[in-house]
Motif scaffolding. Sequence first.
Motif, PDB file in Angstrom:
ATOM      1  N   ARG A  75      24.966  25.330  83.593  1.00  0.00           N
ATOM      2  CA  ARG A  75      25.182  24.967  84.994  1.00  0.00           C
ATOM      3  C   ARG A  75      24.535  26.046  85.857  1.00  0.00           C
ATOM      4  O   ARG A  75      24.665  27.231  85.568  1.00  0.00           O
ATOM      5  CB  ARG A  75      26.677  24.928  85.334  1.00  0.00           C
ATOM      6  CG  ARG A  75      27.416  23.817  84.675  1.00  0.00           C
ATOM      7  CD  ARG A  75      28.826  23.684  85.244  1.00  0.00           C
ATOM      8  NE  ARG A  75      29.514  22.632  84.529  1.00  0.00           N
ATOM      9  CZ  ARG A  75      30.361  22.840  83.514  1.00  0.00           C
ATOM     10  NH1 ARG A  75      30.643  24.065  83.122  1.00  0.00           N
ATOM     11  NH2 ARG A  75      30.935  21.813  82.924  1.00  0.00           N
ATOM     12  N   ASP A  77      24.021  27.974  89.680  1.00  0.00           N
ATOM     13  CA  ASP A  77      24.796  28.209  90.876  1.00  0.00           C
ATOM     14  C   ASP A  77      24.705  26.938  91.734  1.00  0.00           C
ATOM     15  O   ASP A  77      23.651  26.305  91.784  1.00  0.00           O
ATOM     16  CB  ASP A  77      24.173  29.404  91.611  1.00  0.00           C
ATOM     17  CG  ASP A  77      25.046  29.916  92.722  1.00  0.00           C
ATOM     18  OD1 ASP A  77      25.789  30.877  92.486  1.00  0.00           O
ATOM     19  OD2 ASP A  77      25.002  29.333  93.837  1.00  0.00           O
ATOM     20  N   VAL A  78      25.782  26.551  92.416  1.00  0.00           N
ATOM     21  CA  VAL A  78      25.750  25.287  93.172  1.00  0.00           C
ATOM     22  C   VAL A  78      24.730  25.312  94.311  1.00  0.00           C
ATOM     23  O   VAL A  78      24.296  24.267  94.800  1.00  0.00           O
ATOM     24  CB  VAL A  78      27.139  24.880  93.746  1.00  0.00           C
ATOM     25  CG1 VAL A  78      28.075  24.486  92.623  1.00  0.00           C
ATOM     26  CG2 VAL A  78      27.712  25.967  94.623  1.00  0.00           C
ATOM     27  N   ASN A  79      24.329  26.510  94.717  1.00  0.00           N
ATOM     28  CA  ASN A  79      23.321  26.627  95.781  1.00  0.00           C
ATOM     29  C   ASN A  79      21.897  26.741  95.265  1.00  0.00           C
ATOM     30  O   ASN A  79      20.987  27.041  96.027  1.00  0.00           O
ATOM     31  CB  ASN A  79      23.589  27.900  96.604  1.00  0.00           C
ATOM     32  CG  ASN A  79      24.834  27.776  97.407  1.00  0.00           C
ATOM     33  OD1 ASN A  79      25.044  26.755  98.048  1.00  0.00           O
ATOM     34  ND2 ASN A  79      25.681  28.795  97.345  1.00  0.00           N
ATOM     35  N   ASN A 339      22.769  21.244  84.673  1.00  0.00           N
ATOM     36  CA  ASN A 339      23.435  20.511  85.770  1.00  0.00           C
ATOM     37  C   ASN A 339      23.682  19.035  85.496  1.00  0.00           C
ATOM     38  O   ASN A 339      23.885  18.257  86.428  1.00  0.00           O
ATOM     39  CB  ASN A 339      22.670  20.676  87.095  1.00  0.00           C
ATOM     40  CG  ASN A 339      22.834  22.073  87.655  1.00  0.00           C
ATOM     41  OD1 ASN A 339      23.709  22.820  87.221  1.00  0.00           O
ATOM     42  ND2 ASN A 339      21.997  22.428  88.606  1.00  0.00           N
ATOM     43  N   TRP A 364      28.805  18.579  86.946  1.00  0.00           N
ATOM     44  CA  TRP A 364      27.832  19.680  86.943  1.00  0.00           C
ATOM     45  C   TRP A 364      28.348  20.933  87.623  1.00  0.00           C
ATOM     46  O   TRP A 364      27.791  22.005  87.437  1.00  0.00           O
ATOM     47  CB  TRP A 364      26.519  19.202  87.563  1.00  0.00           C
ATOM     48  CG  TRP A 364      26.583  18.979  89.050  1.00  0.00           C
ATOM     49  CD1 TRP A 364      27.043  17.880  89.697  1.00  0.00           C
ATOM     50  CD2 TRP A 364      26.189  19.916  90.056  1.00  0.00           C
ATOM     51  NE1 TRP A 364      26.961  18.053  91.054  1.00  0.00           N
ATOM     52  CE2 TRP A 364      26.427  19.302  91.309  1.00  0.00           C
ATOM     53  CE3 TRP A 364      25.645  21.204  90.037  1.00  0.00           C
ATOM     54  CZ2 TRP A 364      26.156  19.931  92.525  1.00  0.00           C
ATOM     55  CZ3 TRP A 364      25.370  21.823  91.248  1.00  0.00           C
ATOM     56  CH2 TRP A 364      25.626  21.190  92.478  1.00  0.00           C
ATOM     57  N   THR A 365      29.441  20.790  88.411  1.00  0.00           N
ATOM     58  CA  THR A 365      30.010  21.980  89.049  1.00  0.00           C
ATOM     59  C   THR A 365      31.153  22.577  88.235  1.00  0.00           C
ATOM     60  O   THR A 365      31.733  23.587  88.622  1.00  0.00           O
ATOM     61  CB  THR A 365      30.548  21.663  90.461  1.00  0.00           C
ATOM     62  OG1 THR A 365      31.679  20.782  90.323  1.00  0.00           O
ATOM     63  CG2 THR A 365      29.504  21.009  91.337  1.00  0.00           C
ATOM     64  N   GLN A 367      33.952  20.808  87.537  1.00  0.00           N
ATOM     65  CA  GLN A 367      35.205  20.119  87.889  1.00  0.00           C
ATOM     66  C   GLN A 367      35.442  18.924  86.970  1.00  0.00           C
ATOM     67  O   GLN A 367      34.476  18.290  86.541  1.00  0.00           O
ATOM     68  CB  GLN A 367      35.125  19.526  89.307  1.00  0.00           C
ATOM     69  CG  GLN A 367      34.540  20.384  90.361  1.00  0.00           C
ATOM     70  CD  GLN A 367      35.533  21.416  90.833  1.00  0.00           C
ATOM     71  OE1 GLN A 367      36.740  21.269  90.620  1.00  0.00           O
ATOM     72  NE2 GLN A 367      35.022  22.468  91.430  1.00  0.00           N
ATOM     73  N   HIS A 379      24.157  16.374  88.743  1.00  0.00           N
ATOM     74  CA  HIS A 379      23.427  16.571  89.994  1.00  0.00           C
ATOM     75  C   HIS A 379      22.192  15.652  89.983  1.00  0.00           C
ATOM     76  O   HIS A 379      21.560  15.503  88.930  1.00  0.00           O
ATOM     77  CB  HIS A 379      23.002  18.039  90.136  1.00  0.00           C
ATOM     78  CG  HIS A 379      22.406  18.322  91.479  1.00  0.00           C
ATOM     79  ND1 HIS A 379      21.080  18.063  91.750  1.00  0.00           N
ATOM     80  CD2 HIS A 379      22.956  18.780  92.630  1.00  0.00           C
ATOM     81  CE1 HIS A 379      20.838  18.370  93.022  1.00  0.00           C
ATOM     82  NE2 HIS A 379      21.966  18.812  93.570  1.00  0.00           N
TER      83      HIS A 379
END
Length: 605
Positions: A75, A77-79, A339, A364-365, A367, A379
């Motif tokens: 995964r 980073d979400v950013n 992701n 992908w985060t 959760q 994602h």
Amino acid sequence: MQPFGTLPPTMLQTSDLNRELMAWVEETSELTKPDIIHWCTGSEAESERLNDLLTKDGTFIPLDPIRHPNSFYARSDVNDVARVEGRTFICSATEQDAGPSNNWMDPIQMREFMNGLFDGCMTGRVMYVIPYLMGPPGSSMAQVGVVITDSAYVVANMRIMTRIGSVALEEFPHKASFVKGMHSTGVLDPEQRYICHFPELGLIMSFSSNYGGNALLGKKCHALRLASAQARQEGWMAEHMLILGITSPDGVKTYVAGAFPSACGKTNLAMIVPPDVDQAKGWKVECIGDDIAWLSFGEDGRLWAINPEAGFFGVAPGTSMTTNPNAMLSCRANTIFTNVALRDDRTIWWEGMDGPPPESCTDWTGQPWTPGCGRPAAHPNSRFTAPARQCPAISPEWQNPEGVPISAIIFGGRRSTTVPLVSESLSWQHGTYVGATLTSENTAAAAGTVGQLRYDPMAMLPFCGYHMADYWQHWLNMGKHGGDQMPTIYHVNWFRKDEAGKLIWPGYRQNMRVLKWIVDRVRQRGDAVASPIGMLPTPQALEISGTDWPQETVKELLAVDREEWYKEVDRREEFFANFATNLPPELLRENEALRKRLQDEQLRF
Ligand code: SAT
Ligand code: MN
């Protein structure tokens, strides 16, 4: 510090290039101050050690060893999930060289600024030195580069996407220069994210992103942005193109290259499986590359292409055994998935994969995810990094040092109206105009309004390392040099819709009908009729008569509506005005010639 602890034996030979490399590695380590320097050999043992390390630090989750041998889940980073065009810079000597479609910064200032970010950034980390080779070993078209990075994830991905380690160092004695790439994860702060290219220095500096196009520096940064600028100087082409080989029933092979903006099915076309009826007749399609082509003149005066890469960095969602079985089989083993969603049994899932969605999985985060939860599990830009050699349709020619001779170039965009299924350009100059005016409609996956037209010349808008209009001039110059040996240029559109908003063309395997027509045309066989925008196939030539598609549908697919095209011509004139200072007059002349042909009653059919 253990400087050069694992220095490969090839580096003990003294040559100018080796000395330059040693000095640059030392200089970079003095700036970045790593704890350890590791020279990558590309060996299996090294890969195992890195995968263990990435698993221990939580970057990698090993996947089920039966379903996905030697494959890993990651995964980001979400950013940090995509390329960042706003933070990508071409730092050429002058702003004029970069042109209006690139961000530019003064190279001296930008280097100083980037050196500031890199100062001490590897303290407490390992500095990996990755020698890499773009292109088949032994190819005069292949290039070498060296990436210095503090990310083991980048090493693991580069190992699949390029040829790293000893195989690259062995090519050094045959090369005049190498591309230098500096990459650091930094702290993944989006505000510190910069992807900088210095064409005059053969240098790339990338900070604070680990995403593919930003961090795997051999790919878009080297093989397209730097290489396109170099190709212009040296008389060859670095293009955002797939390469495929099509065998006709008589055994003759025809090679085509194709450029498509994102979300137009480029990877699917690169790995197309012909319909069973065509296979039974002896048609076969093989893949040489899915993303980048380097093209140069051979001794025979034709354009020959190599795939500089060694892997696929494919978009996962939408890929299935129906849409692209060859991609699914390519990423079964030895693959990194980034992701996508992770199932409880350590297999992966994404939207559009075969079969029903899992009852639950981890998104992908990280959760928990269930089908009705309202969020995508993968994602939309999640990816698989898979070795090209694993593709069942990979061509035996894909590592040929000579490359393959290209007979046709295909441009394609996503257009719900106006643009017919396929058309053939009237000349190289006309084809260059067709490529320069390539447009596609935004899809939900891309930023911007859905359905809005975006110009993406030759699908190179984000990847051309110099002034776009000078790039068009370079295309025209290549045509002057190659004369009638240049490939024929086509435009395709799989995405035309009927009045009810439904896609007319079934696409996917049926795109073979269009490929077959293109092959027949370049072999001087297929039937065509003249239209204002170029030659169009007759319905017979597409072999549509044998299907139950109504004649009306075929007409709609191939229609050229003059009123719509007049608007197109006006829009193109406005678009060209953005590049006025350097615009080759030939392109404006082609636009006017199209306007004239639209008025020509003879071309009404
Ligand atoms: O990351 S890549 O630039 O290679 C893919 C893409 O975003 O088009
Ligand atoms: Mn691409």
